[in-house]
Design an enzyme around this catalytic site. Sequence first.
Site, PDB file in Angstrom:
ATOM      1  N   PRO A  16      38.794  31.530  16.548  1.00  0.00           N
ATOM      2  CA  PRO A  16      37.590  31.369  15.753  1.00  0.00           C
ATOM      3  C   PRO A  16      36.645  30.294  16.247  1.00  0.00           C
ATOM      4  O   PRO A  16      37.033  29.163  16.516  1.00  0.00           O
ATOM      5  CB  PRO A  16      38.103  31.018  14.370  1.00  0.00           C
ATOM      6  CG  PRO A  16      39.459  31.566  14.326  1.00  0.00           C
ATOM      7  CD  PRO A  16      39.983  31.386  15.704  1.00  0.00           C
ATOM      8  N   GLU A  17      35.395  30.681  16.341  1.00  0.00           N
ATOM      9  CA  GLU A  17      34.303  29.736  16.442  1.00  0.00           C
ATOM     10  C   GLU A  17      33.675  29.713  15.040  1.00  0.00           C
ATOM     11  O   GLU A  17      34.224  30.306  14.106  1.00  0.00           O
ATOM     12  CB  GLU A  17      33.296  30.202  17.507  1.00  0.00           C
ATOM     13  CG  GLU A  17      33.948  30.434  18.866  1.00  0.00           C
ATOM     14  CD  GLU A  17      32.975  30.887  19.952  1.00  0.00           C
ATOM     15  OE1 GLU A  17      31.797  30.511  19.891  1.00  0.00           O
ATOM     16  OE2 GLU A  17      33.399  31.632  20.844  1.00  0.00           O
TER      17      GLU A  17
END
Length: 275
Positions: free
Chosen positions: A2-3
């Site tokens: 995840p960003e």
Amino acid sequence: MPELPEVETILRQLERLIKGRKIKEVQVAVPRILYHLSPADFKKRLRGAVFTSFSRRGKFLLCHMNEGELVMLIHFRMTGSLLYGTPSAISKAHTRISFWLDNDKLLCYNDMRKLGKIELIKGELVDNFHELKSLGPDPLSPDFSPQLLYNILQGSRRQVKELLLDQHKIAGLGNIYASEVLFDCGIHPQKKAHSLSPEEVGGLHRSILKILHLAIESRGCSIANYVDLAGESGAFQELRNVYQREGEPCYRCGELICRIKQQQRSTYLCPRCQQ
DNA sequence: ACCCTGACCTGCGGGC
DNA sequence: TGCCCGCAGGTCAGGG
């Protein structure tokens, strides 16, 4: 994994599905995810705790427990994910921490590579927690102005893409979105940060917000194995222009997308559109 | 301040 | 088929 957009997607689902739920029991299969906290301590402090609200700073997810008295801080690193559902429906592959909730559903932290990290912090100490304190501004916060971005870039002789990845400068962009943002505004990733004109910085600022909002609308990017709380993929990978498209034609000009290395990490760009 | 390397981990796909 | 290599949404510590 995840960003910022993926963490934001998870956060919005937690608000909808987990808010107000109480933890009945906790199981720690892989203690190293907790780093300095012992599994026994972790369990003791979370048993009976209620999920009050959720927030995000950069790529960190904050679960506020017991009206803010306690915060569970999660960083997903490369392959972490949260899954929620009935025990039989949830994938048990790489489950590292499990929370049984008071509706007999399960919230699982799964993480193939075990690089993720979970911390417990007293609510009043959150703002002094060094890993949060050292973060740069979150691009979705109201104070992230073009002028602020300009000041950040002016202060560095490093390459602009490296700077976008530096969480101490700007918190939330990762390797996919940094490449996509720079393509969107037509800036070459190896340009020196301090050399960008105010106009270029204005364009970069607009592209950061545009790409992040687009990615959140798409519920994140599932090029490899990112899934949301329900185990569903995001859709941003359909919208990407450069990331992992080496050798394929640029959608804008037809030139072939190329891959370069910056700080040992791949950057994708169109050599004609990005000067 | 900057640059590079290695470490932390697991798994996948390509080449031989 | 099997093995070795490089690669992967991240970050930190250490050394030059």
